[in-house]
Design a protein around this motif. Sequence first.
Motif, mmCIF file in Angstrom:
data_model
loop_
_atom_site.group_PDB
_atom_site.id
_atom_site.type_symbol
_atom_site.label_atom_id
_atom_site.label_comp_id
_atom_site.label_asym_id
_atom_site.label_seq_id
_atom_site.Cartn_x
_atom_site.Cartn_y
_atom_site.Cartn_z
ATOM 1 N N ILE A 41 0.838 -1.187 0.000
ATOM 2 C CA ILE A 41 0.000 0.000 0.000
ATOM 3 C C ILE A 41 0.880 1.248 0.000
ATOM 4 N N HIS A 42 0.541 2.187 -0.862
ATOM 5 C CA HIS A 42 1.291 3.442 -0.941
ATOM 6 C C HIS A 42 0.876 4.376 0.196
ATOM 7 N N VAL A 43 1.864 4.989 0.856
ATOM 8 C CA VAL A 43 1.618 5.971 1.918
ATOM 9 C C VAL A 43 2.229 7.297 1.474
ATOM 10 N N THR A 44 1.379 8.266 1.227
ATOM 11 C CA THR A 44 1.842 9.579 0.798
ATOM 12 C C THR A 44 2.574 10.256 1.949
ATOM 13 N N GLY A 45 3.760 10.722 1.669
ATOM 14 C CA GLY A 45 4.576 11.393 2.673
ATOM 15 C C GLY A 45 5.537 10.479 3.413
ATOM 16 N N ALA A 46 5.433 9.171 3.185
ATOM 17 C CA ALA A 46 6.321 8.230 3.886
ATOM 18 C C ALA A 46 7.758 8.395 3.398
ATOM 19 N N ILE A 47 8.692 8.323 4.350
ATOM 20 C CA ILE A 47 10.109 8.425 3.997
ATOM 21 C C ILE A 47 10.829 7.082 4.167
ATOM 22 N N ASP A 48 10.113 6.077 4.696
ATOM 23 C CA ASP A 48 10.702 4.745 4.793
ATOM 24 C C ASP A 48 9.608 3.693 4.651
ATOM 25 N N ILE A 65 -6.332 2.510 9.332
ATOM 26 C CA ILE A 65 -5.013 2.602 9.973
ATOM 27 C C ILE A 65 -4.142 1.504 9.379
ATOM 28 N N LEU A 66 -2.955 1.867 8.985
ATOM 29 C CA LEU A 66 -2.014 0.903 8.408
ATOM 30 C C LEU A 66 -0.820 0.753 9.342
ATOM 31 N N CYS A 67 -0.567 -0.472 9.784
ATOM 32 C CA CYS A 67 0.624 -0.742 10.587
ATOM 33 C C CYS A 67 1.835 -0.764 9.655
ATOM 34 N N GLY A 68 2.803 0.042 9.949
ATOM 35 C CA GLY A 68 3.997 0.117 9.123
ATOM 36 C C GLY A 68 4.955 -1.046 9.324
ATOM 37 N N SER A 69 4.690 -1.872 10.309
ATOM 38 C CA SER A 69 5.542 -3.033 10.557
ATOM 39 C C SER A 69 5.070 -4.261 9.777
ATOM 40 N N CYS A 70 3.773 -4.587 9.914
ATOM 41 C CA CYS A 70 3.257 -5.803 9.261
ATOM 42 C C CYS A 70 2.305 -5.503 8.111
ATOM 43 N N TYR A 71 1.981 -4.255 7.902
ATOM 44 C CA TYR A 71 1.074 -3.780 6.861
ATOM 45 C C TYR A 71 -0.358 -4.270 7.018
#
Length: 103
Positions: free
Chosen positions: A2-9, A62-68
């Motif tokens: 999933i694309h996250v706008t503004g994400a840097i990692d 809400i998207l968990c950035g660890s497990c997506y």
Amino acid sequence: MIHVTGAIDAMTRCRHYHSEVDVIAIKFKCCDVYYGCYYCHAEMADHQPIVWPMEEQGAKAILCGSCYAELTIEQYLNSHYKCPVCNVSFNPGCKNHNHLYFE
């Protein structure tokens, strides 16, 4: 992925919030797009944000950035700042911004 706008990692951190526990992204009701935070939305969207109404707390926003895992608003608000899927810690300071995202 999933694309996250503004994400840097890859863990959804953004330039505004990038500590070890800043690993969630929020889907904004107004545009159905995941952003790293409300500042990212303000800088990159061409419209004002709309908060999620109480009756839509079952929406996956809400998207968990660890497990997506995509969590419902209700799951997130009741998570005690840990992902219910992978148990990674979320930033408890985010509660100070809940009013910017949810009724």
